[in-house]
Structures are given as C-alpha cells and as structure tokens.
Design an enzyme around this catalytic site. Structure first.
Site, mmCIF file in Angstrom:
data_model
loop_
_atom_site.group_PDB
_atom_site.id
_atom_site.type_symbol
_atom_site.label_atom_id
_atom_site.label_comp_id
_atom_site.label_asym_id
_atom_site.label_seq_id
_atom_site.Cartn_x
_atom_site.Cartn_y
_atom_site.Cartn_z
ATOM 1 N N ASP A 45 -21.020 90.320 -6.426
ATOM 2 C CA ASP A 45 -22.515 91.261 -6.023
ATOM 3 C C ASP A 45 -23.738 90.255 -6.080
ATOM 4 O OD1 ASP A 45 -24.070 93.332 -5.730
ATOM 5 O OD2 ASP A 45 -23.972 93.965 -8.011
ATOM 6 N N TRP A 50 -29.903 87.422 -3.935
ATOM 7 C CA TRP A 50 -30.120 85.927 -3.770
ATOM 8 C C TRP A 50 -30.783 85.248 -2.443
ATOM 9 C CZ3 TRP A 50 -28.250 82.289 -0.462
ATOM 10 C CH2 TRP A 50 -28.155 80.916 -0.803
ATOM 11 N N THR A 91 -16.011 100.895 0.656
ATOM 12 C CA THR A 91 -16.055 101.918 1.570
ATOM 13 C C THR A 91 -17.561 102.633 1.947
ATOM 14 O OG1 THR A 91 -15.621 103.481 0.139
ATOM 15 C CG2 THR A 91 -13.652 102.835 1.214
ATOM 16 N N ASP A 92 -18.345 102.267 0.643
ATOM 17 C CA ASP A 92 -19.908 102.785 0.871
ATOM 18 C C ASP A 92 -20.591 101.562 1.791
ATOM 19 O OD1 ASP A 92 -19.517 104.929 -1.014
ATOM 20 O OD2 ASP A 92 -20.091 103.659 -2.625
ATOM 21 N N ASN A 93 -20.351 100.347 1.706
ATOM 22 C CA ASN A 93 -20.647 99.643 2.556
ATOM 23 C C ASN A 93 -20.618 99.583 4.034
ATOM 24 O OD1 ASN A 93 -19.683 96.869 0.366
ATOM 25 N ND2 ASN A 93 -21.507 98.071 0.130
ATOM 26 N N ARG A 96 -23.543 101.021 6.052
ATOM 27 C CA ARG A 96 -24.961 99.766 6.329
ATOM 28 C C ARG A 96 -25.229 99.808 7.676
ATOM 29 N NH1 ARG A 96 -23.861 94.825 2.140
ATOM 30 N NH2 ARG A 96 -24.156 95.874 0.081
ATOM 31 N N SER A 222 -18.570 100.499 -10.178
ATOM 32 C CA SER A 222 -18.774 101.109 -8.884
ATOM 33 C C SER A 222 -17.565 101.576 -7.951
ATOM 34 C CB SER A 222 -19.785 100.228 -8.079
ATOM 35 O OG SER A 222 -21.009 99.853 -8.446
#
Length: 265
Positions: A45, A50, A91-93, A96, A222
C-alpha cells in the site's frame, strides 16, 4: 542530522547509507531465525501517495512499487520463508479510472512475467481470473505453467482479489462439486465444515499466513485473506511501499518473533 551554530545540516548520503547498513545488520543479528514466519502476506500500500509526495506520476508510483517486489523476495530468500502472498490488485481497484487501471495492469503483467522469468520462484495466481482482461488472464496462466516445477518460494500474486469474493467463490465451487456428485442440500448441510470450505479457497493446500504486513500506515485488512488470516499476526508499517527497506522487513520479523501465538488458547 549534524548541527552547526544551531543550524541542522543533513548527513551526506554516503554516511547515511553506511549508518543504515550498520543498523540493518544489527537488527538482523538479533533476529531469531527459528521464529521466522513460513507464510507472509503483504498488502503493498502507498504507491500513489509515495508518488505524490515525491512529485511523480501515479504510474511511476506503481512502477516503483513493482520494482520493490524483487527486493522483498530476495530478503525472504535469506530466511526460511516458504510462501509470500502479494496483494497487487483488489477487486475494488478494478473500478479505478481506465487511465490509471490500464497502465497498472500493464505493470502487473510485466511484474508477473519477470517473476516467472527469474527462475527462483513458483508463481501462483490468487483471485477471480474471470474479472480480469483476457490478456492479463493469459499472463497469469502462463506464469503458473512456466514455474510449476520450480522449488523456491511460492509467490502468490493476488490480482483481482477480494476476501469476500474468495469465500463466495469457495462456497460456489463446493456447491457445484457436490451437485455433480448428486449430494442433496440436506446431506451437504450435515457434513459441511471449515475444512470443506478451505479446500476450495484460492490458496488450498497452502499454510495460512503467519504474518501479514501492511505498509503506508493504514491499520486495516481491507478484505485481504479474510478466511486465512484468522490466526495471523499483523504488522503495520508507516512507510509507503516503494520506500520499504530491508530494515523495515527485519523489524517486522523481529516483532513477529517476539509475540506469543496462543491461537485462542
């Protein structure tokens, strides 16, 4: 920092690097190698944060995070770690924006190819492959096939992975298997237990993670390996993933070794 007339003067890079190496060696020397976790899960993460802090693009942040993976596996290879699970894409990514997701998938594909080509590790995909683009699916499949006979660390690449999705897929697989056998729902309800579901997880046949590391300062899972991490130890590290150092890794192992694992007893 050095001080001159009350003014802080940064250490020269060479001196700072020397101090870091000496400190890392000290931490490693105090590590109890008999207490090293066999399976480490890592939530990689902080790539985007960064990048913003360093004045770089999101894509450069993801690439820097990908470049760190080989270092991590090298450090694991210096210990008795046997399995490493890397959460590369949730799966949430997948929700995007395309402008970020497409380059990210390309970086992941190149990373997986590189792990397979290295020759030291056995690559295994964990996640719902059907949720991924066809090309990404093929890269993951080929990496597994090309490394199936390797004897080094088993590297689980979690791509298109979600903990709830995994449990749902495991239950679905269990139901389909028993439907093919002609098992009735009543019969299945009488026999189904934890082990039956475990046999249908993406990580079936593997040990559960002993230690889960999350970088970037976030203190939550998460959805990472919800089933498998029931008895895992957690280590939350403030540093963003691309800046993760060997000394941070060694601190996580040292912290793990100092804990008394009771497994509910």
């Amino acid at each position: 920092m050095l001080r001159s007339s009350g003014v802080r003067i940064p250490y020269p890079p060479a001196l700072r690097n020397l101090a870091y190496r000496l400190y890392a060696r000290r931490v490693e020397g105090r590590l109890d190698h008999t207490q090293v976790p066999k399976h480490i899960g890592v939530i990689l993460d902080g790539n985007r944060r960064w990048a913003r802090a360093d004045g770089r693009t999101t894509e450069q942040g993801h690439q820097a995070g990908a470049d760190k993976i080989t270092e991590l596996l090298g450090w694991c290879g210096e210990t008795d770690v046997e399995v490493v699970t890397l959460w590369l894409l949730s799966t949430d990514n997948l929700d995007r924006p395309e402008g970020e997701l497409t380059p990210l998938l390309g970086i992941i594909e190149n990373t997986v190819r590189g792990l397979a080509a290295d020759g030291r590790w056995r690559v295994h995909h964990v996640g719902n492959r059907d949720l991924l683009p066809t090309h990404t699916q093929q890269v993951l499949k080929e990496a597994e096939q090309d490394t199936v006979d390797n004897t080094g660390i088993l590297v689980n690449v979690a791509v298109g992975y979600g903990g709830r999705q995994e449990i749902a897929d495991a239950v679905r697989s269990l139901l389909l298997e028993h439907a093919e056998r002609g098992t009735s729902f009543e019969e299945l309800a009488e026999i189904v237990d934890v082990e039956h579901i475990s046999e249908h997880l993406y990580t079936r046949g593997q040990p559960d993670p002993d230690l889960v590391i999350r970088t970037s300062g976030e203190q939550r899972l998460s959805g990472f390996m919800l089933w498998q991490s029931a008895h895992s130890e957690y280590y939350f590290c403030e540093v963003f993933w691309p800046a993760f150092r060997k000394v941070d890794f060694l601190r996580a192992l040292r912290d793990y070794a100092a804990r008394h694992r009771r497994y509910g007893g």
